[in-house]
Design a protein around this motif. Structure first.
Motif, PDB file in Angstrom:
ATOM      1  N   ARG A 106     -18.556 -12.996 -29.094  1.00  0.00           N
ATOM      2  CA  ARG A 106     -17.523 -12.169 -28.704  1.00  0.00           C
ATOM      3  C   ARG A 106     -16.216 -12.760 -28.917  1.00  0.00           C
ATOM      4  N   TRP A 156     -19.100  -8.338 -37.311  1.00  0.00           N
ATOM      5  CA  TRP A 156     -18.905  -6.893 -37.444  1.00  0.00           C
ATOM      6  C   TRP A 156     -18.409  -6.277 -38.664  1.00  0.00           C
ATOM      7  N   LEU A 174     -24.773  -5.011 -26.202  1.00  0.00           N
ATOM      8  CA  LEU A 174     -24.946  -6.217 -26.605  1.00  0.00           C
ATOM      9  C   LEU A 174     -23.783  -7.114 -26.674  1.00  0.00           C
ATOM     10  N   GLY A 213     -24.091  -4.606 -32.754  1.00  0.00           N
ATOM     11  CA  GLY A 213     -24.058  -4.765 -31.301  1.00  0.00           C
ATOM     12  C   GLY A 213     -23.186  -4.020 -30.400  1.00  0.00           C
ATOM     13  N   PRO A 214     -21.988  -3.432 -30.784  1.00  0.00           N
ATOM     14  CA  PRO A 214     -21.246  -2.679 -30.164  1.00  0.00           C
ATOM     15  C   PRO A 214     -21.925  -1.300 -29.744  1.00  0.00           C
ATOM     16  N   CYS A 267     -22.293 -11.148 -26.393  1.00  0.00           N
ATOM     17  CA  CYS A 267     -22.487 -11.682 -27.564  1.00  0.00           C
ATOM     18  C   CYS A 267     -21.962 -13.139 -27.377  1.00  0.00           C
ATOM     19  N   CYS A 323     -22.689  -5.532 -38.296  1.00  0.00           N
ATOM     20  CA  CYS A 323     -23.183  -5.749 -36.812  1.00  0.00           C
ATOM     21  C   CYS A 323     -23.061  -4.406 -36.024  1.00  0.00           C
TER      22      CYS A 323
HETATM   23  S1  SF4 Z   1     -19.508  -7.277 -33.303  1.00  0.00           S
HETATM   24 FE1  SF4 Z   1     -21.590  -8.067 -33.429  1.00  0.00          FE
HETATM   25  S2  SF4 Z   1     -21.523 -10.283 -33.730  1.00  0.00           S
HETATM   26 FE2  SF4 Z   1     -19.405  -9.425 -33.218  1.00  0.00          FE
HETATM   27  S3  SF4 Z   1     -18.933 -10.043 -31.115  1.00  0.00           S
HETATM   28 FE3  SF4 Z   1     -19.902  -8.024 -31.357  1.00  0.00          FE
HETATM   29  S4  SF4 Z   1     -22.181  -8.346 -31.330  1.00  0.00           S
HETATM   30 FE4  SF4 Z   1     -21.177 -10.294 -31.755  1.00  0.00          FE
END
Ligand code: SF4
Ligand code: SF4
Length: 373
Positions: A257, A276, A250, A282-283, A254, A280
């Protein structure tokens, strides 16, 4: 005339001649070719059904009509209720949901959709989740045995979800997903019951309506042949690769990003930077949320300012807890060899084609109608 004869005769004499001769039989044949769906609920919040009702492109009514689906049983949507008189089921299937479900299971030949996890406790009885007067485990067993295939929707049905989260009573309750318990396929309820059936897992808390409807559509339209294509289109947790790509997270797409890349990492919610440091995940999350988005493609978690809690990974919620604390550094891409990368390519192509097909069927037809008006 049954469907097999219909197809045989149509092929032998040509479609247009067939239409002229057997016109009155065609509607019957099409009726017979309907795909039956039995949708049952175990331990869950019904969030995935609510998510399904939010589908927009196609919506639930379009999908049922265009795909010629007979939604035989869905307890949230049907009018019947289970009625008992002196401890016995009363009425008919038109009045009583328990009789309707029994009849549907008896008849067989359906796609079984399971929403919610299945209690095995206490001591293998399944009585921590009752359906009327029966353990849901027993109903699941019968329904699974007579199904053509199973689609598990949402985290609870796929991997156990919140019901199987670590706690003092996790072992006692013993909730299972259909074919997995968290990352472990040997502890799924099907294995526990000794049943072998093709399964597709569509996780998420809740599952995205597109993930559910497009997967169903791909199966119904024969774009995914079950079980022949499953190895190519699913990942090791039986998730459709096109929605949960093994080589993509994701974080890659994002909307925030750019802030991550320049190190603008927010430490308070409600900022416009990367989330982050606010926990988060997402990574680590293999979902297409950042591309597909939610609520009619309007928004998604990180765009709205909430860290991704990785709600579609098999270990959820334990693997992404605590939700709002910065995760330890881990490799973004999981270990992938050349072979599995190749599989990703093939699987993605097949299901992406199916997704296009159903959108064309549903959307183009409606566009035509609007054009006529
Ligand atoms: S850490 Fe989360 S909020 Fe930050 S860019 Fe990645 S997915 Fe998006
Ligand atoms: S962005 Fe993350 S938490 Fe939100 S729906 Fe997608 S996978 Fe779940």
């Amino acid at each position: 005339m049954d469907r097999r004869t219909f197809l045989k005769v149509a092929g032998a004499i040509g479609a247009s001649a067939f239409l002229g001769i057997y016109h009155s039989d065609i509607s019957n044949a099409i009726e017979i070719s309907k795909t039956k769906i039995v949708w049952i609920h175990g331990a869950e919040c019904t969030g995935c059904s609510e998510s399904l009702l939010n589908a927009e492109n196609p919506d639930i009514v379009q999908a049922i009509q265009k795909l010629n689906v007979d939604l035989v049983y869905h307890e949230t949507l049907l009018a019947q209720q289970g009625i008992f008189v002196d401890g016995r089921l009363a009425g008919t299937s038109e009045l009583n949901s328990e009789i309707l479900l029994n009849d549907a299971i008896e008849e067989g030949g359906y796609i079984l959709v399971v929403e919610g996890s299945i209690a095995n406790g206490p001591n293998g009885s399944g009585k921590y989740c009752m359906y009327g007067e029966r353990p849901f485990k027993d109903i699941f067993k019968k329904a699974a045995e007579n199904a053509d295939m199973i689609l598990a929707v949402g985290m609870c049905a796929t991997y156990g979800g919140v019901n199987a989260a670590d706690s003092a009573i996790t072992d006692l309750m013993d909730f299972r997903g259909v074919s997995f318990l968290k990352e472990d396929p040997s502890k799924g309820m099907l294995t526990e019951l000794g049943i072998s059936k093709p399964v597709i897992n569509v996780p998420g808390c809740p599952a995205h309506p597109d993930w559910m409807l497009l997967t169903l559509a791909a199966v119904i339209l024969g774009k995914i042949r079950v079980p022949d294509d499953l190895d190519a289109v699913l990942d090791k947790y039986d998730r459709p690769l096109v929605f949960f790509p093994a080589d993509h997270t994701l974080h890659d797409n994002c909307p925030r990003r750019g802030f991550y890349d320049v190190g603008k990492l927010d430490t308070d919610l409600s900022g416009d930077g990367c989330l982050w440091k606010l926990g988060c995940k997402g990574p680590y999350t293999h979902s297409d949320c950042a591309l597909r988005k939610w609520n009619g493609s309007v928004n998604m978690c990180t765009q709205a300012g909430s860290p991704c809690i990785s709600c579609c990974e098999p270990g959820f919620p334990d693997s992404s807890s605590p939700f709002y604390e910065e995760a330890e550094d881990k490799p973004v891409l999981f270990g992938m060899n050349a072979d599995s990368l190749a599989k990703v390519g093939v699987g993605t192509a097949i299901l992406a084609g199916a997704a296009h097909a159903v959108r064309r069927i549903v959307v183009d037809k409606d566009d035509e109608k609007e054009g006529e008006v």
